[in-house]
Write a protein that holds these residues in place. Structure first.
Motif, PDB file in Angstrom:
ATOM      1  N   TYR A   2       0.843  -1.201   0.000  1.00  0.00           N
ATOM      2  CA  TYR A   2       0.000   0.000   0.000  1.00  0.00           C
ATOM      3  C   TYR A   2       0.876   1.248   0.000  1.00  0.00           C
ATOM      4  O   TYR A   2       1.883   1.316   0.702  1.00  0.00           O
ATOM      5  N   GLU A   3       0.463   2.230  -0.800  1.00  0.00           N
ATOM      6  CA  GLU A   3       1.166   3.508  -0.823  1.00  0.00           C
ATOM      7  C   GLU A   3       0.497   4.449   0.171  1.00  0.00           C
ATOM      8  O   GLU A   3      -0.714   4.679   0.119  1.00  0.00           O
ATOM      9  N   LEU A   4       1.286   5.001   1.094  1.00  0.00           N
ATOM     10  CA  LEU A   4       0.756   5.868   2.142  1.00  0.00           C
ATOM     11  C   LEU A   4       1.138   7.316   1.889  1.00  0.00           C
ATOM     12  O   LEU A   4       2.292   7.625   1.555  1.00  0.00           O
ATOM     13  N   ASN A   5       0.166   8.208   2.058  1.00  0.00           N
ATOM     14  CA  ASN A   5       0.406   9.643   1.916  1.00  0.00           C
ATOM     15  C   ASN A   5      -0.381  10.385   2.990  1.00  0.00           C
ATOM     16  O   ASN A   5      -1.514  10.006   3.318  1.00  0.00           O
ATOM     17  N   GLY A   6       0.239  11.453   3.523  1.00  0.00           N
ATOM     18  CA  GLY A   6      -0.496  12.268   4.477  1.00  0.00           C
ATOM     19  C   GLY A   6       0.341  12.719   5.660  1.00  0.00           C
ATOM     20  O   GLY A   6       1.578  12.563   5.683  1.00  0.00           O
ATOM     21  N   PHE A   7      -0.354  13.264   6.653  1.00  0.00           N
ATOM     22  CA  PHE A   7       0.285  13.880   7.817  1.00  0.00           C
ATOM     23  C   PHE A   7      -0.085  13.122   9.087  1.00  0.00           C
ATOM     24  O   PHE A   7      -1.263  12.838   9.328  1.00  0.00           O
ATOM     25  N   ILE A   8       0.947  12.787   9.877  1.00  0.00           N
ATOM     26  CA  ILE A   8       0.741  12.114  11.163  1.00  0.00           C
ATOM     27  C   ILE A   8       0.957  13.146  12.269  1.00  0.00           C
ATOM     28  O   ILE A   8       2.078  13.609  12.472  1.00  0.00           O
ATOM     29  N   PRO A   9      -0.085  13.535  13.001  1.00  0.00           N
ATOM     30  CA  PRO A   9       0.059  14.637  13.963  1.00  0.00           C
ATOM     31  C   PRO A   9       0.689  14.252  15.296  1.00  0.00           C
ATOM     32  O   PRO A   9       1.085  15.139  16.058  1.00  0.00           O
ATOM     33  N   TRP A  10       0.810  12.943  15.566  1.00  0.00           N
ATOM     34  CA  TRP A  10       1.242  12.576  16.920  1.00  0.00           C
ATOM     35  C   TRP A  10       1.888  11.184  16.909  1.00  0.00           C
ATOM     36  O   TRP A  10       1.217  10.181  16.687  1.00  0.00           O
ATOM     37  N   ILE A  11       3.204  11.130  17.137  1.00  0.00           N
ATOM     38  CA  ILE A  11       3.910   9.856  17.307  1.00  0.00           C
ATOM     39  C   ILE A  11       4.892  10.050  18.468  1.00  0.00           C
ATOM     40  O   ILE A  11       5.750  10.927  18.420  1.00  0.00           O
ATOM     41  N   THR A  12       4.770   9.251  19.481  1.00  0.00           N
ATOM     42  CA  THR A  12       5.626   9.382  20.662  1.00  0.00           C
ATOM     43  C   THR A  12       6.754   8.353  20.621  1.00  0.00           C
ATOM     44  O   THR A  12       6.554   7.218  20.193  1.00  0.00           O
TER      45      THR A  12
END
Length: 474
Positions: free
Chosen positions: A257-267
């Motif tokens: 799968y091709e993933l695109n976008g913004f991840i707002p929170w990764i700890t």
């Protein structure tokens, strides 16, 4: 002028006069006197609890005897009658000579859920020793120093690898801890450091997710590696809770799968090796996969750690995905549309156990302040909050194993836990006086942790009920 508001022995005014000390006393009415004696008993019992020296212990026990005799006299109770009741109870229930400690009370209908194993109990106790000795003394520094937090986190795993494998199967060297044991763990760990509690729960969430996958090859690859070469995992799928346009999309490709976008929170940047990413498929299904937690040219761009009001040392970052290829072998699972919302409803109490731990942390500070200030008002505040949190803890843990407790009831308990954490944190600040305004003061840190726990794992029903609880009449 020092303030005292407690019952004193009859000859104390004479001793103060002899030492040329000015003072004020008042004579209580009989009801006030009886209540004052009860508070005095709590005070003297506290002295017994904190005394280790044998001679001092004898003196404090003598004080307890004196207060008990006064209580009996004030209530027209004879010591002979008390001894009679004491002997009856001893015959029925025994004495305290066998050194027995009750660990669990197991209801026949809930026996499977409430029966914590000895291994679970030993694991919680062993972890608490580490937290008391290593984490609590440096909790304020740990809140801001990511390298120190990382060191303690890795040391935690080296002491006992089961600490960071709580919910995974024994097949993968996990503890397979029960829900009751796991939430008891979360309360315990939040008493010592919010940063440490938050970091470890991100990893616990990730491995529980991996453990539930049907991809046995993936589980073999990642679950067997926990702790080896510092393999720990985080999560990056809270954005799936948002109702608007998906922040991360997934498109089918030949190799995955091709993933695109913004991840707002990764700890956990520079602490965890991988994290579980969540993305939305064109039909609304939720895709979860595992990817390395590192910058990967233009495919995955991670920000610098965000400056948070609390727990900034956990290294929370944002991420941008640009045509990132998630290979088939790294797919954890694909869930139906809105699955995360259904799980949030099912697990509405999950994040509520951290504010309970936060309340206990505040109580520790209030208790320390009580020793310094010895004001009746602080005593009453301490014991009232202690009673509230212990009762709420019992209700919440019971709700986790009682299938008849509704979502609305669980939501109410979650809101109560948040409000109690705030109330207790404020009490820890007030009783610490001006020093609480120092950035490194424990009360300051606990207050900021209470703020974080107000919004951790927040859902729309929780937001609405939390707001309503602020304005409704008590």
């Amino acid at each position: 002028m020092s303030k005292y508001s407690k019952l004193i022995r009859d000859n104390i005014p004479d001793l103060l006069d002899k030492n040329n000390l000015s003072y004020q006393v008042k004579i209580l009415n009989h009801d006030q006197y009886k209540q004052g004696l009860k508070w005095k008993l709590i005070e003297e019992a506290g002295e017994v609890f904190t005394t280790d020296n044998k001679e001092d212990l004898i003196e404090e026990i003598a004080d307890v005897y004196e207060v008990i005799e006064a209580i009996l006299e004030a209530n027209n109770i004879t010591s002979d009658y008390v001894n009679l009741v004491k002997e009856k109870k001893a015959k029925l229930k025994g004495k305290f000579r066998k050194k027995l400690q009750l660990l669990n009370l197991i209801n026949s209908e809930e026996k499977k859920d409430l029966n914590l194993s000895i291994k679970e109990l030993e694991t919680i106790d062993k972890a608490e020793v580490f937290l008391q000795k290593k984490v609590l003394p440096q909790a304020n520094i740990l809140d801001k120093d990511s390298q120190l937090l990382k060191t303690h986190f890795y040391d935690f795993n080296r002491i006992d690898s089961s600490f960071l494998r709580l919910k995974i199967d024994t097949k993968w060297q996990g503890l397979a801890m029960s829900n009751l044991g796991f939430y008891s763990w979360q309360i315990m760990i939040a008493k010592y450091s919010g940063a440490f509690a938050f970091l470890q729960t991100q990893h616990q969430s990730a491995i529980a997710f991996l453990n539930s996958s049907d991809n046995e090859i993936l589980k073999e690859k990642y679950l067997t590696q926990i702790g080896k070469e510092n393999y720990f995992y985080g999560v990056g799928f809270s954005h799936l809770r948002r109702k608007e346009k998906p922040l991360v999309s997934a498109t089918v490709r030949e190799k995955g799968y091709e993933l695109n976008g913004f991840i707002p929170w990764i700890t956990g940047y520079d602490i965890f090796s991988h994290f579980i990413i969540g993305a939305t498929l064109p039909d609304g299904q939720e895709l979860y996969g595992i990817i390395p937690f590192q910058n990967q040219n233009s495919y995955l761009e991670l920000s610098q750690p965000l400056q948070l009001c609390a727990m900034t040392s956990t290294n929370t970052v944002t991420g941008k995905l640009n045509n990132y290829l998630l290979r088939k072998e790294d797919i954890v699972t694909i869930k139906p549309r809105n699955n995360i919302h259904l799980k949030d409803q099912e697990n509405i109490l999950h994040h509520g156990f951290f504010p309970l731990g936060c309340t206990f942390a505040s109580l520790r500070i209030i208790e320390e302040n009580l020793v310094k200030l010895d004001y009746q008002e602080i005593k009453e505040t301490y014991f009232e909050l202690k009673n509230q949190v212990e009762n709420l803890q019992e209700k919440m843990l019971t709700a986790m194993v009682d299938k008849n407790v509704s979502f609305a009831e669980k939501l109410k308990l979650r809101v109560e836990a948040i409000n109690l954490a705030h109330k207790s944190a404020i009490a820890s600040i007030i009783t610490s006086k001006g020093t609480a305004n120092i950035d490194s003061h424990p009360a300051n840190r606990v207050y900021r942790e209470a703020l974080v726990y107000s919004v951790s794992g927040q859902t729309l029903p929780l937001l609405k009920d939390s707001c309503y609880s602020l304005i409704k009449d008590n």
